[in-house]
Design an enzyme around this catalytic site. Structure first.
Site, PDB file in Angstrom:
ATOM      1  N   LYS A 181      90.665  22.166  31.495  1.00 57.28           N
ATOM      2  CA  LYS A 181      91.155  22.240  30.123  1.00 57.28           C
ATOM      3  C   LYS A 181      89.929  22.326  29.225  1.00 57.28           C
ATOM      4  O   LYS A 181      89.304  21.330  28.890  1.00 57.28           O
ATOM      5  CB  LYS A 181      91.994  20.997  29.776  1.00 57.28           C
ATOM      6  CG  LYS A 181      93.072  21.249  28.691  1.00 57.28           C
ATOM      7  CD  LYS A 181      92.525  21.621  27.333  1.00 57.28           C
ATOM      8  CE  LYS A 181      91.986  20.427  26.585  1.00 57.28           C
ATOM      9  NZ  LYS A 181      91.536  20.790  25.183  1.00 57.28           N
ATOM     10  N   GLU A 257      81.438  10.996  30.787  1.00 59.64           N
ATOM     11  CA  GLU A 257      80.181  11.020  30.032  1.00 59.64           C
ATOM     12  C   GLU A 257      80.588  11.104  28.575  1.00 59.64           C
ATOM     13  O   GLU A 257      81.107  12.118  28.119  1.00 59.64           O
ATOM     14  CB  GLU A 257      79.332  12.221  30.459  1.00 59.64           C
ATOM     15  CG  GLU A 257      77.892  12.111  29.999  1.00 59.64           C
ATOM     16  CD  GLU A 257      77.643  12.885  28.726  1.00 59.64           C
ATOM     17  OE1 GLU A 257      77.585  12.228  27.650  1.00 59.64           O
ATOM     18  OE2 GLU A 257      77.524  14.107  28.783  1.00 59.64           O
ATOM     19  N   CYS A 291      74.950  15.681  23.642  1.00 59.86           N
ATOM     20  CA  CYS A 291      75.172  14.245  23.822  1.00 59.86           C
ATOM     21  C   CYS A 291      73.864  13.489  23.966  1.00 59.86           C
ATOM     22  O   CYS A 291      73.796  12.296  23.655  1.00 59.86           O
ATOM     23  CB  CYS A 291      76.062  14.006  25.040  1.00 59.86           C
ATOM     24  SG  CYS A 291      75.394  14.699  26.580  1.00 59.86           S
ATOM     25  N   GLU A 392      77.717   7.695  15.953  1.00 59.60           N
ATOM     26  CA  GLU A 392      77.324   9.029  16.406  1.00 59.60           C
ATOM     27  C   GLU A 392      77.768  10.083  15.387  1.00 59.60           C
ATOM     28  O   GLU A 392      78.943  10.157  15.035  1.00 59.60           O
ATOM     29  CB  GLU A 392      77.951   9.329  17.762  1.00 59.60           C
ATOM     30  CG  GLU A 392      77.518  10.671  18.335  1.00 59.60           C
ATOM     31  CD  GLU A 392      78.125  10.955  19.693  1.00 59.60           C
ATOM     32  OE1 GLU A 392      77.429  11.538  20.538  1.00 59.60           O
ATOM     33  OE2 GLU A 392      79.309  10.606  19.901  1.00 59.60           O
TER      34      GLU A 392
END
Length: 488
Positions: A181, A257, A291, A392
């Site tokens: 996906k 992750e 990331c 973040e």
């Protein structure tokens, strides 16, 4: 793909529009233009993909030897390379990133991931023990690795091909089948890969792609499906939490992750120029949408002012515009929605911090004025609990703070619910090792950033993830170990 105007689902080796009859516009972040229309998968398509994956698992793919699987994956990698320009243009259209980045990282690594894990499967061994019991009975014990089954692969938008094949490569090498996906923002290369799979002779149902969103759409349907045996996901921590709740039903395995608020520790004895160059990449690469990017920078006080000025000069040197111009080295953010989020943090920083540079939207010529562009931005003088330091942002920005003692730097670096990555800059090898063992992250770089050996363990701690992937470590997730004990 059926046409360059429609992005279809790929199920059991065939492209399909799906039964919902719903599509959405795929927008290029460079100029806001519509690239294509994406056909949304519903429950019927997810069910069909799962059934196809199970048939392949119990059929020709499941019966294929590891050597033959490895050879097949080599053909997949070669197929990507043979259509390099097509994959490159698709990735640039979806993400807006410069060709200078995508042609050296995204597409080559996307292909290499298949060969890397094909080689791991060719060479990996298994445990073997000779046993003698106290009463003299002898036996041998050996371990057998079996595929885990049907793997749901949910991918992010920042490195769409690279991070998708980072999961699909080892999953297929281990004999699993997959249902991918991709992000609704970047659906094209995952779909294009279906053609390569067919051309490489991958059996029907081994590789499937369903398009959609999260809650109430293909993403949630996939993670809730009882016949999906495990789920691997890269993305936001909150989404990972939702997937984990779904995976708990049926006690299915997950590999995550997730988010990060990565720190860098820069000591006064570092190679200053090399550090500035490295930190320019660590903060601003891919417009801050990695990331592993650094958003918290801690600099030893004697070089603090010089470092701030040097990184400011780097931030102001980026060239934006035509992604195929070799001089272009910064692209836009992925979407207007994400730009609004990042600009919200910029506004807070503009109000509360000292803005060293940036903090807004650059002037762009022509059609690029409709793109999702933001300025590289640096702040100083914020407290550690300020949202711009604690949360973040996922944009080309950082906060820089001075420190006086090594212990202070480590304490600041660890003051976060995240624990993905850090970089440490010093020419004192003892200092580097002591610091590296003290920062609570999954990945530490010393005097570099994003220098990757794909055989090494990759993953985060705390709210940055669960598990490790890479080389042999990927096998721990993508296989089940069965012990066989034979009495002699």
């Amino acid at each position: 793909m059926a046409s360059n105007q429609n992005i279809l689902n790929f199920i059991n080796g065939e492209y399909t529009e799906g039964t919902l009859g719903k599509t959405w516009e795929n927008i290029c972040p460079l100029d806001g233009e519509i690239i294509s229309r994406v056909h949304e998968a519903g429950k019927a398509e997810v069910d069909a993909a799962v059934r196809a994956a199970h048939r392949a698992l119990n059929g020709p793919w499941g019966k294929m030897s590891p050597q033959d699987r490895a050879d097949t994956l080599y053909r997949v990698a070669d197929g990507i390379t043979a259509r390099f320009d097509e994959f490159l243009k698709a990735e640039i259209a979806d993400t807006g990133k410069p060709s200078s980045l995508a042609s050296h990282i995204d597409i080559p690594r996307g292909a290499a991931n298949f060969k890397i894990f094909a080689d791991v499967i060719r060479s990996i061994g298994a445990e073997f023990f000779e046993t003698v019991t106290p009463d003299g009975q002898e036996a041998i014990n050996y371990a057998v690795r079996r595929p885990k089954g049907v793997i749901g692969v949910i991918c992010p938008w920042n490195l769409p091909l690279l991070l998708m094949t980072w999961k699909v490569g080892p999953a297929l090498a281990c004999g699993n089948t997959v249902i991918v996906k991709p992000s609704e923002e970047t659906p094209t290369t995952a779909t294009l890969l279906g053609e390569v799979m067919n051309d490489a002779g991958v059996p029907e149902g081994v590789y499937n792609v369903v398009h959609g969103f999260g809650p109430g759409s293909a993403g949630e349907m996939l993670t809730q499906h009882p016949s999906v045996d495990a789920i691997t996901f890269t993305g936001e921590t909150a989404t990972g939490e939702a997937i984990m709740k779904n995976a708990a039903v049926g006690v299915r395995d997950v590999s995550f992750e997730l988010g990060g608020k990565n720190p860098a520790i820069i000591y006064g004895d570092c190679d200053f120029d090399a550090t500035v160059d490295g930190m320019s990449r660590a903060v601003f690469a891919n417009c801050g949408q990695v990331c592993l990017n650094t958003e918290r920078v801690y600099v030893e006080r004697p070089i603090y002012n010089d470092f701030v000025e040097a990184l400011k000069a780097k931030a102001e040197s980026f060239k934006r515009g035509d992604p195929f111009d070799k001089a272009t080295n910064q692209g836009p953010l992925i979407s207007q929605e994400h730009r609004d989020k990042v600009l919200g943090y910029y506004e807070r920083g503009n109000n509360d911090a000292k803005v060293v540079t940036g903090g807004g939207v650059p002037d762009m010529d022509g059609a690029y004025g409709k793109g999702s562009w933001v300025e590289p931005t640096i702040w100083t003088d914020l407290e550690e609990d300020h949202p711009n330091v604690a949360e973040e942002i996922f944009g080309p920005c950082c906060h820089i703070r001075p420190f006086d003692k090594d212990e202070e730097a480590v304490e600041l670096a660890n003051n976060s619910p995240y624990g993905l990555a850090t970089s440490i800059w010093t020419q004192d090898i003892k200092r580097a090792n002591v610091t590296a063992r003290s920062v609570n992250v999954g990945i530490t770089w010393v005097n570099c950033w994003f220098l990757r050996d794909l055989r090494t363990p990759f993953g985060g701690s705390k709210q940055s993830g669960i598990g490790r992937e890479g080389g042999q470590h990927s096998l721990e997730f993508y296989t089940e170990m069965t012990n066989v004990c034979v009495k002699l």
